[in-house]
Design a protein around this motif. Structure first.
Motif, PDB file in Angstrom:
ATOM      1  N   LYS A  49       0.803  -1.219   0.000  1.00 36.98           N
ATOM      2  CA  LYS A  49       0.000   0.000   0.000  1.00 36.98           C
ATOM      3  C   LYS A  49       0.841   1.276   0.000  1.00 36.98           C
ATOM      4  CE  LYS A  49      -3.919  -2.282   2.215  1.00 36.98           C
ATOM      5  NZ  LYS A  49      -4.814  -2.312   3.398  1.00 36.98           N
ATOM      6  N   GLY A  50       2.158   1.143  -0.052  1.00 42.09           N
ATOM      7  CA  GLY A  50       3.006   2.296  -0.323  1.00 42.09           C
ATOM      8  C   GLY A  50       3.593   3.045   0.845  1.00 42.09           C
ATOM      9  N   GLN A  51       3.343   2.598   2.073  1.00 46.24           N
ATOM     10  CA  GLN A  51       3.842   3.353   3.223  1.00 46.24           C
ATOM     11  C   GLN A  51       5.359   3.413   3.248  1.00 46.24           C
ATOM     12  OE1 GLN A  51       1.873   3.069   7.115  1.00 46.24           O
ATOM     13  NE2 GLN A  51       3.816   2.410   7.988  1.00 46.24           N
ATOM     14  N   PHE A  52       6.002   2.283   2.971  1.00 43.78           N
ATOM     15  CA  PHE A  52       7.466   2.228   3.006  1.00 43.78           C
ATOM     16  C   PHE A  52       8.079   3.120   1.934  1.00 43.78           C
ATOM     17  CE2 PHE A  52      11.426   0.382   1.359  1.00 43.78           C
ATOM     18  CZ  PHE A  52      12.198   0.332   2.504  1.00 43.78           C
ATOM     19  N   ILE A  53       7.628   2.971   0.697  1.00 41.72           N
ATOM     20  CA  ILE A  53       8.273   3.686  -0.399  1.00 41.72           C
ATOM     21  C   ILE A  53       8.065   5.193  -0.283  1.00 41.72           C
ATOM     22  CG2 ILE A  53       6.409   3.626  -2.145  1.00 41.72           C
ATOM     23  CD1 ILE A  53       8.653   2.733  -4.139  1.00 41.72           C
ATOM     24  N   VAL A  54       6.909   5.620   0.204  1.00 41.13           N
ATOM     25  CA  VAL A  54       6.668   7.050   0.395  1.00 41.13           C
ATOM     26  C   VAL A  54       7.548   7.582   1.525  1.00 41.13           C
ATOM     27  CG1 VAL A  54       4.975   8.764   1.144  1.00 41.13           C
ATOM     28  CG2 VAL A  54       4.335   7.058  -0.563  1.00 41.13           C
ATOM     29  N   GLY A  55       7.646   6.813   2.612  1.00 42.06           N
ATOM     30  CA  GLY A  55       8.501   7.232   3.723  1.00 42.06           C
ATOM     31  C   GLY A  55       9.964   7.323   3.326  1.00 42.06           C
ATOM     32  N   MET A  56      10.427   6.359   2.537  1.00 44.31           N
ATOM     33  CA  MET A  56      11.814   6.381   2.075  1.00 44.31           C
ATOM     34  C   MET A  56      12.065   7.551   1.135  1.00 44.31           C
ATOM     35  SD  MET A  56      13.604   3.916   3.445  1.00 44.31           S
ATOM     36  CE  MET A  56      14.973   3.550   2.330  1.00 44.31           C
ATOM     37  N   PHE A  60      14.860  10.290   1.764  1.00 45.05           N
ATOM     38  CA  PHE A  60      16.004  10.318   0.852  1.00 45.05           C
ATOM     39  C   PHE A  60      15.580  10.923  -0.488  1.00 45.05           C
ATOM     40  CE2 PHE A  60      16.572   6.659   3.689  1.00 45.05           C
ATOM     41  CZ  PHE A  60      17.790   6.991   4.286  1.00 45.05           C
ATOM     42  N   PRO A  61      15.435  12.245  -0.541  1.00 45.71           N
ATOM     43  CA  PRO A  61      14.946  12.905  -1.757  1.00 45.71           C
ATOM     44  C   PRO A  61      15.892  12.813  -2.946  1.00 45.71           C
ATOM     45  CG  PRO A  61      15.678  14.531  -0.148  1.00 45.71           C
ATOM     46  CD  PRO A  61      15.678  13.215   0.552  1.00 45.71           C
ATOM     47  N   ASP A  62      17.154  12.441  -2.713  1.00 44.94           N
ATOM     48  CA  ASP A  62      18.126  12.342  -3.810  1.00 44.94           C
ATOM     49  C   ASP A  62      18.257  10.909  -4.337  1.00 44.94           C
ATOM     50  OD1 ASP A  62      18.677  15.076  -3.732  1.00 44.94           O
ATOM     51  OD2 ASP A  62      20.178  14.811  -2.161  1.00 44.94           O
ATOM     52  N   ILE A  63      17.251  10.103  -4.045  1.00 47.25           N
ATOM     53  CA  ILE A  63      17.188   8.740  -4.578  1.00 47.25           C
ATOM     54  C   ILE A  63      15.879   8.581  -5.334  1.00 47.25           C
ATOM     55  CG2 ILE A  63      16.997   6.281  -3.984  1.00 47.25           C
ATOM     56  CD1 ILE A  63      18.818   6.831  -1.595  1.00 47.25           C
ATOM     57  N   ASN A  64      15.919   7.908  -6.471  1.00 44.27           N
ATOM     58  CA  ASN A  64      14.709   7.595  -7.235  1.00 44.27           C
ATOM     59  C   ASN A  64      14.175   6.239  -6.797  1.00 44.27           C
ATOM     60  OD1 ASN A  64      15.074   9.939  -8.846  1.00 44.27           O
ATOM     61  ND2 ASN A  64      16.439   8.827 -10.216  1.00 44.27           N
ATOM     62  N   PHE A  65      12.932   6.184  -6.375  1.00 40.23           N
ATOM     63  CA  PHE A  65      12.338   4.949  -5.879  1.00 40.23           C
ATOM     64  C   PHE A  65      11.299   4.429  -6.864  1.00 40.23           C
ATOM     65  CE2 PHE A  65      13.978   6.930  -2.061  1.00 40.23           C
ATOM     66  CZ  PHE A  65      14.518   5.860  -1.366  1.00 40.23           C
ATOM     67  N   ILE A  66      11.371   3.124  -7.129  1.00 38.63           N
ATOM     68  CA  ILE A  66      10.400   2.463  -7.996  1.00 38.63           C
ATOM     69  C   ILE A  66       9.800   1.292  -7.237  1.00 38.63           C
ATOM     70  CG2 ILE A  66      10.038   1.208 -10.153  1.00 38.63           C
ATOM     71  CD1 ILE A  66      12.414   2.749 -11.320  1.00 38.63           C
ATOM     72  N   ASN A 188      15.296   3.204   9.435  1.00 39.05           N
ATOM     73  CA  ASN A 188      14.318   2.160   9.141  1.00 39.05           C
ATOM     74  C   ASN A 188      12.917   2.755   9.017  1.00 39.05           C
ATOM     75  OD1 ASN A 188      13.316  -0.607   8.853  1.00 39.05           O
ATOM     76  ND2 ASN A 188      12.398  -0.272  10.864  1.00 39.05           N
ATOM     77  N   ILE A 189      12.319   2.585   7.858  1.00 38.65           N
ATOM     78  CA  ILE A 189      10.931   2.991   7.627  1.00 38.65           C
ATOM     79  C   ILE A 189      10.065   1.744   7.719  1.00 38.65           C
ATOM     80  CG2 ILE A 189       9.298   3.985   5.977  1.00 38.65           C
ATOM     81  CD1 ILE A 189      11.242   6.029   7.060  1.00 38.65           C
ATOM     82  N   MET A 190       9.049   1.781   8.545  1.00 43.22           N
ATOM     83  CA  MET A 190       8.200   0.618   8.729  1.00 43.22           C
ATOM     84  C   MET A 190       7.117   0.524   7.654  1.00 43.22           C
ATOM     85  SD  MET A 190       7.707  -0.187  12.776  1.00 43.22           S
ATOM     86  CE  MET A 190       7.001   1.362  13.317  1.00 43.22           C
TER      87      MET A 190
END
Length: 214
Positions: A49-56, A60-66, A188-190
C-alpha cells in the motif's frame, strides 16, 4: 489476504500514468531519464500500500524509488499515497517480479528491497519465494556492483530459508538482525505489516546482502 475489487481502479491508473507506468519495459535503461536526473535507483518488490516507499522517498529525496506491485487493488492505494505525498522521486509499476530483467538493464539498480514477502511455505512453491535462486539471479543482473539486497520479514521460517539461499548463492551478508527494532535504526521505515506485527511484540528480521560478482 484477498483484496477487494475496486471498480474505479482502471480509470485511476489511466489518469495517473505518470505515477503508475503502464509500459515499464519501454524505460529499460532509461529510468533516470524518466525521473529527469542521474540519482541512484532503488526498487521495492512487493510495494503493497506504499507506506514504506513514500517514507523512504521523503527521507532520501536524492534517490529515485520504484515500487513493483502485481495486485491492481493494492497498487492503486499506493498510488494514492504517492499522489498525496507530492514526492516526485517515486514511480510505481504493476508487474510480476518475474519480469524484472525485462524492466531494468544490467547494473541499472543500486538497491533492491524485499519487505514482508509471501513466504510460500509449501515445498512445491519454493520457486515462488522472492529469495529463491531464480529470483537472486534476476537481482544480481539488475544490481550494480556492490548494490544491496535488503530483506525484511516477520516470518522466521522464510528468514532462515533466505539466509541459506543467500549463502548457497555465495552472497556476502553485511547484516543479519533477529530483532530489527532493538537496533533502533533511525533510517528504518516501517511498512504497514511491520507496524502491525511489531505492535504485537513480533520480532522483525532483517538481512542486508550483496553479490560477490566475478
Amino acid at each position: 489476504m484477498r483484496q477487494r475489487n475496486k471498480p474505479w481502479a482502471d480509470d485511476f491508473l489511466q489518469e495517473n500514468a505518470h505515477l503508475v507506468i503502464p509500459n515499464p519495459g519501454d524505460y529499460k535503461n532509461k529510468w533516470q531519464e524518466l525521473f529527469g536526473n542521474e540519482n541512484p535507483i532503488h526498487v521495492e518488490i512487493g510495494t503493497g500500500k506504499g507506506q514504506f516507499i513514500v517514507g523512504m522517498a521523503k527521507q532520501f529525496p536524492d534517490i529515485n524509488f520504484i515500487g513493483i506491485e502485481l495486485a491492481k487493488s493494492v497498487i492503486v492505494t499506493a498510488a494514492q499515497k504517492v499522489q498525496e505525498s507530492g514526492q516526485n522521486n517515486i514511480r510505481l509499476i504493476q508487474e510480476n517480479a518475474e519480469n524484472l530483467n525485462e524492466i531494468f538493464m544490467t547494473d541499472e539498480v543500486s538497491t533492491v528491497y524485499l519487505n514482508f514477502s509471501d513466504p510460500w511455505p509449501k515445498n512445491r512453491h519454493e520457486k515462488r519465494r522472492l529469495t529463491s535462486r531464480s529470483f537472486l539471479e534476476r537481482y544480481e543482473n539488475v544490481l550494480q556492483q556492490d548494490g544491496e539486497l535488503i530483506f525484511k520479514t516477520d516470518n522466521r521460517g522464510l528468514f532462515e530459508y533466505s539466509l541459506v539461499s543467500f549463502s548457497e548463492y555465495e552472497m556476502l551478508l553485511r547484516e543479519v538482525s533477529l530483532d530489527l527494532h532493538e537496533l533502533h535504526d533511525p533510517e528504518n521505515i516501517m511498512t504497514e505489516y511491520e507496524e502491525k506485527f511489531s505492535a504485537k511484540g513480533q520480532p522483525i528480521y532483517r538481512c542486508k546482502a550483496v553479490f560477490r560478482g566475478e
